[in-house]
Design a protein around this motif. Structure first.
Motif, PDB file in Angstrom:
ATOM      1  N   GLY A   1      -3.381  -9.504  50.684  1.00  0.00           N
ATOM      2  CA  GLY A   1      -2.868  -8.850  51.877  1.00  0.00           C
ATOM      3  C   GLY A   1      -3.901  -8.139  52.722  1.00  0.00           C
ATOM      4  N   GLN A   2      -5.158  -8.163  52.346  1.00  0.00           N
ATOM      5  CA  GLN A   2      -6.179  -7.435  53.083  1.00  0.00           C
ATOM      6  C   GLN A   2      -6.783  -8.239  54.229  1.00  0.00           C
ATOM      7  N   GLY A   3      -6.544  -9.563  54.259  1.00  0.00           N
ATOM      8  CA  GLY A   3      -7.182 -10.366  55.297  1.00  0.00           C
ATOM      9  C   GLY A   3      -8.688 -10.321  55.117  1.00  0.00           C
ATOM     10  N   SER A   4      -9.406 -10.240  56.223  1.00  0.00           N
ATOM     11  CA  SER A   4     -10.854 -10.198  56.110  1.00  0.00           C
ATOM     12  C   SER A   4     -11.403  -8.802  56.405  1.00  0.00           C
ATOM     13  N   ALA A   5     -10.560  -7.789  56.419  1.00  0.00           N
ATOM     14  CA  ALA A   5     -11.000  -6.429  56.698  1.00  0.00           C
ATOM     15  C   ALA A   5     -11.917  -5.916  55.594  1.00  0.00           C
ATOM     16  N   GLU A   6     -12.820  -5.017  55.976  1.00  0.00           N
ATOM     17  CA  GLU A   6     -13.690  -4.397  54.989  1.00  0.00           C
ATOM     18  C   GLU A   6     -12.833  -3.661  53.958  1.00  0.00           C
ATOM     19  N   GLU A   7     -13.217  -3.796  52.705  1.00  0.00           N
ATOM     20  CA  GLU A   7     -12.505  -3.122  51.618  1.00  0.00           C
ATOM     21  C   GLU A   7     -13.324  -1.940  51.136  1.00  0.00           C
ATOM     22  N   VAL A   8     -12.702  -0.781  51.052  1.00  0.00           N
ATOM     23  CA  VAL A   8     -13.350   0.420  50.541  1.00  0.00           C
ATOM     24  C   VAL A   8     -12.515   0.943  49.388  1.00  0.00           C
ATOM     25  N   SER A   9     -13.142   1.065  48.219  1.00  0.00           N
ATOM     26  CA  SER A   9     -12.449   1.595  47.044  1.00  0.00           C
ATOM     27  C   SER A   9     -13.203   2.810  46.542  1.00  0.00           C
ATOM     28  N   ARG A  10     -12.499   3.877  46.308  1.00  0.00           N
ATOM     29  CA  ARG A  10     -13.135   5.074  45.736  1.00  0.00           C
ATOM     30  C   ARG A  10     -13.201   4.910  44.226  1.00  0.00           C
ATOM     31  N   LEU A  11     -14.416   4.984  43.712  1.00  0.00           N
ATOM     32  CA  LEU A  11     -14.626   4.879  42.270  1.00  0.00           C
ATOM     33  C   LEU A  11     -14.587   6.251  41.612  1.00  0.00           C
ATOM     34  N   LEU A  12     -15.022   7.258  42.362  1.00  0.00           N
ATOM     35  CA  LEU A  12     -15.084   8.628  41.859  1.00  0.00           C
ATOM     36  C   LEU A  12     -14.941   9.564  43.050  1.00  0.00           C
ATOM     37  N   ASP A  13     -14.109  10.572  42.919  1.00  0.00           N
ATOM     38  CA  ASP A  13     -13.904  11.512  44.018  1.00  0.00           C
ATOM     39  C   ASP A  13     -13.844  12.916  43.424  1.00  0.00           C
ATOM     40  N   GLN A  14     -14.937  13.650  43.606  1.00  0.00           N
ATOM     41  CA  GLN A  14     -15.051  15.006  43.071  1.00  0.00           C
ATOM     42  C   GLN A  14     -15.335  15.969  44.217  1.00  0.00           C
ATOM     43  N   LYS A  15     -15.335  17.249  43.928  1.00  0.00           N
ATOM     44  CA  LYS A  15     -15.539  18.263  44.959  1.00  0.00           C
ATOM     45  C   LYS A  15     -16.836  18.047  45.741  1.00  0.00           C
ATOM     46  N   SER A  16     -17.930  17.773  45.063  1.00  0.00           N
ATOM     47  CA  SER A  16     -19.220  17.694  45.739  1.00  0.00           C
ATOM     48  C   SER A  16     -19.764  16.273  45.890  1.00  0.00           C
ATOM     49  N   LEU A  17     -18.994  15.254  45.442  1.00  0.00           N
ATOM     50  CA  LEU A  17     -19.464  13.876  45.616  1.00  0.00           C
ATOM     51  C   LEU A  17     -18.317  12.891  45.634  1.00  0.00           C
ATOM     52  N   ARG A  18     -18.582  11.765  46.309  1.00  0.00           N
ATOM     53  CA  ARG A  18     -17.611  10.670  46.394  1.00  0.00           C
ATOM     54  C   ARG A  18     -18.381   9.369  46.237  1.00  0.00           C
ATOM     55  N   LEU A  19     -17.964   8.539  45.308  1.00  0.00           N
ATOM     56  CA  LEU A  19     -18.608   7.252  45.057  1.00  0.00           C
ATOM     57  C   LEU A  19     -17.668   6.152  45.505  1.00  0.00           C
ATOM     58  N   GLU A  20     -18.180   5.271  46.397  1.00  0.00           N
ATOM     59  CA  GLU A  20     -17.348   4.217  46.962  1.00  0.00           C
ATOM     60  C   GLU A  20     -17.957   2.841  46.707  1.00  0.00           C
ATOM     61  N   HIS A  21     -17.082   1.862  46.577  1.00  0.00           N
ATOM     62  CA  HIS A  21     -17.447   0.442  46.481  1.00  0.00           C
ATOM     63  C   HIS A  21     -16.929  -0.210  47.753  1.00  0.00           C
ATOM     64  N   LEU A  22     -17.814  -0.914  48.482  1.00  0.00           N
ATOM     65  CA  LEU A  22     -17.423  -1.527  49.746  1.00  0.00           C
ATOM     66  C   LEU A  22     -17.749  -3.010  49.733  1.00  0.00           C
TER      67      LEU A  22
ATOM     68  N   ALA B   1     -10.524   0.447  31.895  1.00  0.00           N
ATOM     69  CA  ALA B   1     -10.486  -0.724  32.771  1.00  0.00           C
ATOM     70  C   ALA B   1     -11.908  -1.154  33.124  1.00  0.00           C
ATOM     71  N   VAL B   2     -12.131  -2.450  33.171  1.00  0.00           N
ATOM     72  CA  VAL B   2     -13.421  -3.016  33.560  1.00  0.00           C
ATOM     73  C   VAL B   2     -13.303  -3.526  34.986  1.00  0.00           C
ATOM     74  N   ARG B   3     -14.306  -3.258  35.793  1.00  0.00           N
ATOM     75  CA  ARG B   3     -14.309  -3.674  37.191  1.00  0.00           C
ATOM     76  C   ARG B   3     -15.645  -4.343  37.489  1.00  0.00           C
ATOM     77  N   ASN B   4     -15.616  -5.494  38.121  1.00  0.00           N
ATOM     78  CA  ASN B   4     -16.840  -6.193  38.493  1.00  0.00           C
ATOM     79  C   ASN B   4     -17.223  -5.774  39.909  1.00  0.00           C
ATOM     80  N   LEU B   5     -18.295  -5.006  40.048  1.00  0.00           N
ATOM     81  CA  LEU B   5     -18.703  -4.480  41.339  1.00  0.00           C
ATOM     82  C   LEU B   5     -19.427  -5.503  42.209  1.00  0.00           C
ATOM     83  N   LEU B   6     -19.749  -6.675  41.674  1.00  0.00           N
ATOM     84  CA  LEU B   6     -20.403  -7.713  42.463  1.00  0.00           C
ATOM     85  C   LEU B   6     -19.419  -8.690  43.082  1.00  0.00           C
ATOM     86  N   SER B   7     -18.171  -8.614  42.704  1.00  0.00           N
ATOM     87  CA  SER B   7     -17.161  -9.535  43.218  1.00  0.00           C
ATOM     88  C   SER B   7     -16.910  -9.307  44.702  1.00  0.00           C
ATOM     89  N   THR B   8     -16.759 -10.416  45.441  1.00  0.00           N
ATOM     90  CA  THR B   8     -16.401 -10.317  46.856  1.00  0.00           C
ATOM     91  C   THR B   8     -14.982 -10.807  47.102  1.00  0.00           C
TER      92      THR B   8
END
Length: 110
Positions: A16-37, A4-11
Motif C-alpha cells: 500500500g505504500q506505492g513508490s513513496a519514500e519509507e521512513v521507519s523509526r528503529l529507536l526513539d528516545q529523548k535525546s536520539l532518534r534512529l530511522e531506516h529510510l 524480531a529480525v529486520r533486514n536493513l538492506l531490503s528495498t
C-alpha cells in the motif's frame, strides 16, 4: 520469545505504500532518534530544505545519492556517512531507486 529480525538492506516496499519514500523509526528516545529510510529514487520536494534543530548522522547503506547544501553538493555511494550539523539546510537532490539509509538524529551536548 525471540526478538524480531529486520533486514536493513531490503528495498522491498510495504503493502500500500506505492513508490513513496519509507521512513521507519528503529529507536526513539529523548535525546536520539534512529530511522531506516528507503528512498525508491525520490528527491526532496522542489524548494524544500531540511532545517533540523538536532544534528544528524547519515549512512547510505545501499545505492547512490546526492545531498545538496546551500554551498554545494556531495555525491554519496554505499558505505558513505556524514554528520550534518544542526540547522545546516540540506536536501536530497537525487537518490537511486535502491537507496537505503540509516539516519541518527541526536541532541547536541551543552
Amino acid at each position: 520469545m525471540l526478538p524480531a529480525v529486520r533486514n536493513l538492506l531490503s528495498t522491498a516496499q510495504k503493502t500500500g505504500q506505492g513508490s513513496a519514500e519509507e521512513v521507519s523509526r528503529l529507536l526513539d528516545q529523548k535525546s536520539l532518534r534512529l530511522e531506516h529510510l528507503v528512498s525508491h529514487g525520490q528527491p526532496s520536494p522542489p524548494g524544500f530544505w531540511y532545517d533540523q534543530p538536532d544534528e544528524e548522522w547519515v549512512l547510505l547503506l545501499r545505492g547512490t545519492a546526492v545531498l545538496a547544501f546551500e554551498t554545494g553538493t556531495l555525491d554519496l555511494v554505499a558505505g558513505d556517512s556524514l554528520t550534518i550539523p544542526a540547522r545546516l539546510r540540506h536536501r536530497v537532490e537525487r537518490a537511486s531507486e535502491d537507496a537505503v539509509w540509516i539516519a541518527l538524529h541526536f541532541a547536541t551536548r551543552g
